[in-house]
Motif scaffolding. Structure first.
Motif, short mmCIF file in Angstrom:
data_model
loop_
_atom_site.label_atom_id
_atom_site.label_comp_id
_atom_site.label_asym_id
_atom_site.label_seq_id
_atom_site.Cartn_x
_atom_site.Cartn_y
_atom_site.Cartn_z
N ALA A 122 0.84 -1.19 0.00
CA ALA A 122 0.00 0.00 0.00
C ALA A 122 0.88 1.24 0.00
O ALA A 122 2.08 1.17 0.26
CB ALA A 122 -0.90 -0.01 1.23
N ALA A 123 0.27 2.38 -0.29
CA ALA A 123 1.02 3.63 -0.29
C ALA A 123 1.33 4.04 1.14
O ALA A 123 0.51 3.87 2.04
CB ALA A 123 0.21 4.72 -0.98
N ALA A 124 2.52 4.57 1.35
CA ALA A 124 2.92 5.00 2.69
C ALA A 124 2.23 6.32 3.04
O ALA A 124 2.11 7.21 2.20
CB ALA A 124 4.43 5.18 2.75
N PRO A 125 1.74 6.46 4.27
CA PRO A 125 1.11 7.72 4.69
C PRO A 125 2.14 8.82 4.88
O PRO A 125 3.33 8.57 5.00
CB PRO A 125 0.44 7.34 6.02
N GLY A 143 15.94 2.18 7.48
CA GLY A 143 15.57 2.26 6.08
C GLY A 143 14.52 3.33 5.82
O GLY A 143 13.72 3.66 6.70
N ALA A 144 14.52 3.85 4.61
CA ALA A 144 13.63 4.96 4.27
C ALA A 144 12.15 4.61 4.43
O ALA A 144 11.33 5.46 4.75
CB ALA A 144 13.90 5.42 2.84
N ASN A 145 11.80 3.35 4.21
CA ASN A 145 10.40 2.95 4.35
C ASN A 145 10.17 2.11 5.61
O ASN A 145 9.10 1.54 5.79
CB ASN A 145 9.95 2.17 3.12
N PHE A 146 11.18 2.02 6.46
CA PHE A 146 11.13 1.27 7.72
C PHE A 146 10.87 -0.22 7.51
O PHE A 146 10.50 -0.92 8.44
CB PHE A 146 10.07 1.86 8.67
N ASN A 147 11.08 -0.69 6.29
CA ASN A 147 10.88 -2.11 6.00
C ASN A 147 12.15 -2.77 5.48
O ASN A 147 12.44 -3.91 5.83
CB ASN A 147 9.75 -2.28 4.97
N PRO A 155 16.10 -3.92 13.15
CA PRO A 155 14.78 -4.49 12.90
C PRO A 155 13.97 -3.78 11.83
O PRO A 155 14.05 -2.56 11.68
CB PRO A 155 14.09 -4.35 14.26
N ARG A 156 13.18 -4.56 11.10
CA ARG A 156 12.12 -3.98 10.29
C ARG A 156 11.08 -3.44 11.28
O ARG A 156 10.80 -4.08 12.30
CB ARG A 156 11.45 -5.04 9.43
N LEU A 157 10.50 -2.30 10.98
CA LEU A 157 9.51 -1.71 11.87
C LEU A 157 8.16 -1.47 11.21
O LEU A 157 7.14 -1.40 11.90
CB LEU A 157 10.02 -0.37 12.43
N ALA A 158 8.12 -1.35 9.90
CA ALA A 158 6.88 -1.02 9.20
C ALA A 158 5.79 -2.05 9.52
O ALA A 158 5.98 -3.25 9.37
CB ALA A 158 7.12 -0.97 7.70
N ASP A 208 1.31 2.20 10.75
CA ASP A 208 0.47 2.33 9.56
C ASP A 208 1.23 2.08 8.25
O ASP A 208 0.61 2.02 7.19
CB ASP A 208 -0.16 3.72 9.50
N LEU A 209 2.54 1.94 8.32
CA LEU A 209 3.33 1.73 7.11
C LEU A 209 3.17 0.30 6.59
O LEU A 209 3.08 -0.65 7.38
CB LEU A 209 4.81 1.99 7.38
#
Length: 222
Positions: A122-125, A143-147, A155-158, A208-209
């Motif tokens: 999905a699109a990032a808010p 990371g820029a998208n937290f993933n 850790p991944r956080l998204a 929400d990411l």
């Protein structure tokens, strides 16, 4: 002179032992199939969707399926050493060998990945203006998208549960508590200046990411 020679010899031995220990740690390879057989102590919390812990407050236990294996291993080692203070996790991690940790990390990293690969992201808010600068400081590690992290030891956080992220950030702010807190210089420096409302905004945004983290129900709980 004798003392100097003894000290030199001791340092040489210590260096060799340290190098051997490091080499041993690097040789340990995780086996996901073996990890699946060793996760009996994990499934009662991490394989039940929405399961809530009650210490130090009520919050959802983190999603760890799809998490970076290197980070899972590092977290378990921190609980085992006491750098992360949580009675239940300290007890679990303390019962694990290095091979157990490697196997569990490999299992949870791979668990549910096929479903993630098929999912359409999905699109990032938009980041909240009040904490945009603070979130920008996090991307160097997460990371820029937290993933997609810059280092798999991070850790991944998204998509992680917001209430868990809040508890994690508060734990980095905590010192001198023998049952709650995390010792990490980098995260401590990032978390300690945060105000409570900033922690909540950051946690809500990251939750929400779109990401690959998930809770995969164990067969016993489906």
């Amino acid at each position: 002179m004798k003392n100097m020679k003894a000290t030199t010899l001791w340092l040489a031995v210590a260096t060799l032992v340290g190098a051997a220990s490091l080499a041993h740690a690097q040789e340990i390879k995780g086996d996901a199939k073996a990890g699946e057989k060793k996760n009996a102590m994990c499934i009662g919390c991490h394989n039940i969707v929405g399961y809530q812990a009650s210490f130090p407050v009520i919050y959802k236990v983190p999603k760890i399926s799809g998490q970076n294996g290197k980070y899972i291993a590092a977290a378990l080692e921190a609980y085992r050493k006491g750098d992360r203070k949580h009675p239940s996790m300290r007890g679990v991690a303390g019962s694990l060998t290095d091979q157990d940790i490697a196997d569990l990390a490999a299992f949870y990293e791979a668990n549910g990945k096929e479903a993630s690969a098929a999912a359409v992201p999905a699109a990032a808010p938009e980041a909240p203006a009040a904490v945009k600068d603070k979130l920008a400081a996090c991307v160097a590690c997460h990371g820029a998208n937290f993933n997609n992290t810059t280092d798999p030891a991070n850790p991944r956080l998204a998509g992680q549960y917001a209430d868990y992220i809040q508890v994690a950030l508060r734990s980095y702010q905590t010192e001198g508590n023998h049952i709650f807190g995390r010792a990490n210089a980098t995260m401590g420096a990032m978390a300690k200046p945060l105000k409570e409302d900033e922690i909540k905004q950051i946690a809500s945004y990251i939750a929400d990411l779109p990401g690959e983290l998930k809770t995969v129900p164990h067969g016993k709980f489906r």
